[in-house]
Motif scaffolding. Structure first.
Motif, PDB file in Angstrom:
ATOM      1  N   ALA A 150      29.877  30.679  10.597  1.00 44.14           N
ATOM      2  CA  ALA A 150      29.653  31.998  11.192  1.00 44.14           C
ATOM      3  C   ALA A 150      29.520  33.068  10.122  1.00 44.14           C
ATOM      4  CB  ALA A 150      30.797  32.333  12.152  1.00 44.14           C
ATOM      5  N   VAL A 151      30.320  32.964   9.067  1.00 41.85           N
ATOM      6  CA  VAL A 151      30.243  33.922   7.960  1.00 41.85           C
ATOM      7  C   VAL A 151      28.884  33.835   7.275  1.00 41.85           C
ATOM      8  CG1 VAL A 151      31.112  34.403   5.631  1.00 41.85           C
ATOM      9  CG2 VAL A 151      32.723  34.131   7.519  1.00 41.85           C
ATOM     10  N   VAL A 152      28.440  32.622   6.971  1.00 37.77           N
ATOM     11  CA  VAL A 152      27.151  32.448   6.295  1.00 37.77           C
ATOM     12  C   VAL A 152      26.007  32.968   7.165  1.00 37.77           C
ATOM     13  CG1 VAL A 152      25.498  30.735   5.462  1.00 37.77           C
ATOM     14  CG2 VAL A 152      27.907  30.558   4.819  1.00 37.77           C
ATOM     15  N   ASP A 153      26.041  32.650   8.438  1.00 35.84           N
ATOM     16  CA  ASP A 153      24.987  33.117   9.345  1.00 35.84           C
ATOM     17  C   ASP A 153      24.910  34.647   9.348  1.00 35.84           C
ATOM     18  OD1 ASP A 153      24.431  30.508   9.999  1.00 35.84           O
ATOM     19  OD2 ASP A 153      25.477  30.545  11.934  1.00 35.84           O
ATOM     20  N   ALA A 154      26.069  35.311   9.412  1.00 33.77           N
ATOM     21  CA  ALA A 154      26.108  36.775   9.444  1.00 33.77           C
ATOM     22  C   ALA A 154      25.630  37.374   8.128  1.00 33.77           C
ATOM     23  CB  ALA A 154      27.524  37.252   9.750  1.00 33.77           C
ATOM     24  N   CYS A 155      26.014  36.748   7.011  1.00 37.74           N
ATOM     25  CA  CYS A 155      25.617  37.259   5.688  1.00 37.74           C
ATOM     26  C   CYS A 155      24.109  37.129   5.481  1.00 37.74           C
ATOM     27  CB  CYS A 155      26.355  36.513   4.590  1.00 37.74           C
ATOM     28  SG  CYS A 155      28.120  36.895   4.505  1.00 37.74           S
ATOM     29  N   GLU A 156      23.544  36.045   5.991  1.00 33.76           N
ATOM     30  CA  GLU A 156      22.107  35.833   5.838  1.00 33.76           C
ATOM     31  C   GLU A 156      21.304  36.770   6.736  1.00 33.76           C
ATOM     32  OE1 GLU A 156      21.992  31.110   4.556  1.00 33.76           O
ATOM     33  OE2 GLU A 156      21.602  31.672   6.648  1.00 33.76           O
ATOM     34  N   LEU A 163      28.368  27.643   2.395  1.00 37.11           N
ATOM     35  CA  LEU A 163      27.223  27.422   1.510  1.00 37.11           C
ATOM     36  C   LEU A 163      27.225  26.027   0.897  1.00 37.11           C
ATOM     37  CD1 LEU A 163      27.188  30.867  -0.366  1.00 37.11           C
ATOM     38  CD2 LEU A 163      25.401  30.023   1.170  1.00 37.11           C
ATOM     39  N   GLY A 164      28.377  25.347   1.004  1.00 36.50           N
ATOM     40  CA  GLY A 164      28.482  24.003   0.451  1.00 36.50           C
ATOM     41  C   GLY A 164      28.625  23.982  -1.056  1.00 36.50           C
ATOM     42  N   ILE A 165      29.275  25.011  -1.614  1.00 35.60           N
ATOM     43  CA  ILE A 165      29.463  25.044  -3.071  1.00 35.60           C
ATOM     44  C   ILE A 165      30.922  24.772  -3.407  1.00 35.60           C
ATOM     45  CG2 ILE A 165      27.516  26.575  -3.505  1.00 35.60           C
ATOM     46  CD1 ILE A 165      29.398  28.909  -3.675  1.00 35.60           C
ATOM     47  N   ALA A 166      31.148  24.200  -4.573  1.00 37.46           N
ATOM     48  CA  ALA A 166      32.480  23.851  -5.040  1.00 37.46           C
ATOM     49  C   ALA A 166      32.686  24.435  -6.439  1.00 37.46           C
ATOM     50  CB  ALA A 166      32.643  22.330  -5.050  1.00 37.46           C
ATOM     51  N   PRO A 167      33.966  24.675  -6.798  1.00 36.67           N
ATOM     52  CA  PRO A 167      35.176  24.491  -5.996  1.00 36.67           C
ATOM     53  C   PRO A 167      35.306  25.540  -4.898  1.00 36.67           C
ATOM     54  CG  PRO A 167      35.721  25.559  -8.059  1.00 36.67           C
ATOM     55  CD  PRO A 167      34.262  25.208  -8.147  1.00 36.67           C
ATOM     56  N   ALA A 168      36.357  25.436  -4.099  1.00 37.91           N
ATOM     57  CA  ALA A 168      36.546  26.326  -2.956  1.00 37.91           C
ATOM     58  C   ALA A 168      36.648  27.787  -3.382  1.00 37.91           C
ATOM     59  CB  ALA A 168      37.794  25.910  -2.171  1.00 37.91           C
ATOM     60  N   ASP A 169      37.153  28.009  -4.614  1.00 39.50           N
ATOM     61  CA  ASP A 169      37.316  29.384  -5.098  1.00 39.50           C
ATOM     62  C   ASP A 169      36.178  29.813  -6.027  1.00 39.50           C
ATOM     63  OD1 ASP A 169      37.884  27.912  -7.352  1.00 39.50           O
ATOM     64  OD2 ASP A 169      39.749  28.958  -7.838  1.00 39.50           O
ATOM     65  N   ALA A 170      35.016  29.174  -5.894  1.00 32.46           N
ATOM     66  CA  ALA A 170      33.882  29.510  -6.766  1.00 32.46           C
ATOM     67  C   ALA A 170      33.538  30.993  -6.700  1.00 32.46           C
ATOM     68  CB  ALA A 170      32.667  28.674  -6.381  1.00 32.46           C
ATOM     69  N   LEU A 171      33.694  31.602  -5.547  1.00 39.43           N
ATOM     70  CA  LEU A 171      33.416  33.027  -5.386  1.00 39.43           C
ATOM     71  C   LEU A 171      34.695  33.856  -5.470  1.00 39.43           C
ATOM     72  CD1 LEU A 171      30.838  32.841  -2.438  1.00 39.43           C
ATOM     73  CD2 LEU A 171      30.346  33.227  -4.854  1.00 39.43           C
ATOM     74  N   SER A 172      35.725  33.425  -4.760  1.00 41.16           N
ATOM     75  CA  SER A 172      36.944  34.239  -4.687  1.00 41.16           C
ATOM     76  C   SER A 172      37.633  34.401  -6.036  1.00 41.16           C
ATOM     77  CB  SER A 172      37.926  33.652  -3.673  1.00 41.16           C
ATOM     78  OG  SER A 172      38.357  32.361  -4.066  1.00 41.16           O
ATOM     79  N   ALA A 173      37.488  33.418  -6.935  1.00 42.36           N
ATOM     80  CA  ALA A 173      38.127  33.510  -8.252  1.00 42.36           C
ATOM     81  C   ALA A 173      37.601  34.698  -9.056  1.00 42.36           C
ATOM     82  CB  ALA A 173      37.916  32.219  -9.032  1.00 42.36           C
ATOM     83  N   MET A 174      36.390  35.146  -8.704  1.00 44.79           N
ATOM     84  CA  MET A 174      35.827  36.293  -9.429  1.00 44.79           C
ATOM     85  C   MET A 174      36.588  37.583  -9.139  1.00 44.79           C
ATOM     86  SD  MET A 174      31.723  35.688  -9.172  1.00 44.79           S
ATOM     87  CE  MET A 174      30.990  34.071  -9.393  1.00 44.79           C
ATOM     88  N   VAL A 175      37.262  37.652  -7.983  1.00 42.05           N
ATOM     89  CA  VAL A 175      38.016  38.862  -7.666  1.00 42.05           C
ATOM     90  C   VAL A 175      39.522  38.666  -7.794  1.00 42.05           C
ATOM     91  CG1 VAL A 175      36.206  39.708  -6.133  1.00 42.05           C
ATOM     92  CG2 VAL A 175      38.091  38.426  -5.175  1.00 42.05           C
ATOM     93  N   PRO A 191      23.708  27.961  -9.707  1.00 39.20           N
ATOM     94  CA  PRO A 191      22.817  26.790  -9.784  1.00 39.20           C
ATOM     95  C   PRO A 191      22.880  25.912  -8.544  1.00 39.20           C
ATOM     96  CG  PRO A 191      23.962  27.107 -11.868  1.00 39.20           C
ATOM     97  CD  PRO A 191      24.570  28.074 -10.901  1.00 39.20           C
ATOM     98  N   GLN A 192      24.069  25.823  -7.930  1.00 41.73           N
ATOM     99  CA  GLN A 192      24.218  24.975  -6.744  1.00 41.73           C
ATOM    100  C   GLN A 192      23.396  25.465  -5.557  1.00 41.73           C
ATOM    101  OE1 GLN A 192      28.489  23.695  -6.003  1.00 41.73           O
ATOM    102  NE2 GLN A 192      28.839  25.169  -7.636  1.00 41.73           N
ATOM    103  N   LEU A 193      22.992  26.741  -5.622  1.00 37.35           N
ATOM    104  CA  LEU A 193      22.257  27.316  -4.496  1.00 37.35           C
ATOM    105  C   LEU A 193      20.748  27.369  -4.735  1.00 37.35           C
ATOM    106  CD1 LEU A 193      24.624  30.255  -3.458  1.00 37.35           C
ATOM    107  CD2 LEU A 193      24.447  27.958  -2.481  1.00 37.35           C
TER     108      LEU A 193
END
Length: 326
Positions: free
Chosen positions: A41-47, A157-169, A288-290
C-alpha cells in the motif's frame, strides 16, 4: 496561483482564491501500518501520489495532545517574547518570512534541529523545559513511525537490507529537522473570496516528511495533472510526503509531491512536521537494486549536502531537481 491585492495585514503575501468545497482530495490513500498489506500500500501510494495518510501508527494520543497544547501556549505568548527565540537562521522562531530568498507566508513557526532521537543541545529554542520535553517525547515517537514507513517502502520495493532506506535517517550524522507551524486565522480576508498563502507551494528536499496537525484544514496537494486538492484534516493520523531525495533514489518511481498550505480565515492551524534527511556526505543516486536491465539513471549523482545547499539558495516553488536531471 492567483495573486490579488489584499489588505495591509497581508501585504507581500500571495493570495489564493479560497478553496472550492468540491476540490477535496477524497481519495487520499490510507495505510494501516498494522496491516499485512502495508508495504504494498505504501509503494502504491508513493508511485501514484507521493503522499498518503498513516493510521494505526502507535503514537499515543496523550503524546500528540501534550505537544500541541505546549505549542499553542508558546504561540500565544506576546510577540516580543517570541521574537527573543529568533531569528530562525538557521534555527529558532520565525514569522511570515520563510528562508532568505523572499518567500512569505501567513504563519509563524519554530524550526528546530534534531540529533538522533531528540532536539539538538545546540538548538536552545524552546527554552521552556515542559515544551522541550513534550517535543522530545513526540519527536522520538514520530521518528519510529518514519522508520516503519521507510522499512515498509523497502519491503514493498523488494530491496535489502530492511533498513536500506531507514538507516539514512537513523545513522550517525543524519540530517533531521523538525518544524512547528502556526497559521493564525486571517480574518482580514473573511468573505472576500480569497485566502492568504500560509506556506507556498513546494516539494520537500529530504527523503521523507511526516506531518500531523490539529483539526483545522489548510493542507493542499497537487496531483500530477496540476490540479490542487484540499486534504481533509485528521488530527489522529500522520500524512507522509515523499521528498526529492527519495524520488531520485527510486529513479523517479516514487513521486515527490508538491504541496502548500492555505490559511483559514476563521480558525488557527497548528502543524508538526518531521523531516528525515541523510548525512551531508550521503550519495544520492538511484539504488542499483531498482534499476532494471538496461535502465539508466534519470539524474546526475550528488550528495545530500550539495542538494541541500542548492535547495536553500532557491525559492520555495522552484523545481530544485531540474539542475540535476540528465
Amino acid at each position: 496561483m492567483v495573486v490579488l491585492a489584499g489588505p495591509p495585514a497581508v501585504d507581500q503575501i500571495a493570495l489564493l482564491r479560497s478553496p472550492d468545497p468540491g476540490d477535496v482530495f477524497s481519495g487520499v490513500p490510507v495505510v494501516d501500518l498494522a496491516s499485512p498489506g502495508a508495504a504494498q500500500a505504501v509503494v502504491d501510494a508513493c508511485e501514484r501520489y507521493g503522499f498518503f495518510k498513516v493510521v494505526n501508527h502507535g503514537v499515543a494520543t496523550d503524546t500528540m495532545d501534550k505537544v500541541e497544547s505546549e505549542a499553542v501556549r508558546f504561540f500565544s505568548r506576546p510577540q516580543a517574547d517570541k521574537d527573543r527565540s529568533g531569528p530562525a537562521y538557521p534555527f529558532g522562531y520565525g514569522s511570515k518570512r520563510i528562508g532568505l530568498n523572499g518567500d512569505m507566508g501567513w504563519l509563524e513557526y519554530l524550526l528546530l534541529a534534531v540529533d538522533e532521537t531528540y532536539l539538538s543541545d545546540s538548538c536552545t529554542v524552546p527554552s521552556c523545559a515542559v515544551f522541550r520535553g513534550a517535543l522530545n517525547e513526540y519527536i522520538a515517537e514520530v521518528r519510529k513511525v518514519a522508520v516503519r514507513v521507510m522499512e515498509a517502502m523497502a519491503a514493498g520495493l523488494g530491496i535489502a537490507p530492511a533498513d536500506a532506506l531507514s538507516a539514512m535517517v537513523t545513522g550517525e550524522g543524519s540530517d533531521q529537522v523538525f518544524r512547528v507551524n502556526h497559521y493564525p486565522p486571517c480574518r482580514a480576508l473573511q468573505g472576500l473570496g480569497c485566502s492568504a498563502t500560509g506556506f507556498g507551494e513546494h516539494t520537500d528536499p529530504q527523503l521523507i516528511s511526516l506531518l500531523r496537525s490539529n483539526g483545522t484544514s489548510g493542507l493542499q496537494v497537487a496531483l500530477r495533472d496540476g490540479q490542487w486538492l484540499s486534504v481533509p484534516s485528521d488530527r489522529d493520523a500522520f500524512f507522509v510526503n515523499v521528498g526529492d531525495s527519495l524520488q531520485v533514489l527510486t529513479n523517479g518511481r516514487f513521486h515527490s509531491v508538491k504541496h502548500r498550505v492555505v490559511a483559514n480565515s476563521l480558525k488557527s492551524r497548528v502543524s508538526f512536521i518531521y523531516f528525515g534527511g541523510p548525512p551531508l556526505a550521503q550519495r544520492i543516486a538511484p539504488l542499483p537494486q531498482l534499476l532494471g536491465e538496461g535502465e539508466h539513471s534519470l539524474y546526475k549523482e550528488f550528495t545530500w549536502g550539495e542538494y541541500k545547499k542548492a535547495a536553500y539558495k532557491s525559492r520555495l516553488g522552484d523545481n530544485r531537481l531540474a539542475q540535476f536531471e540528465k
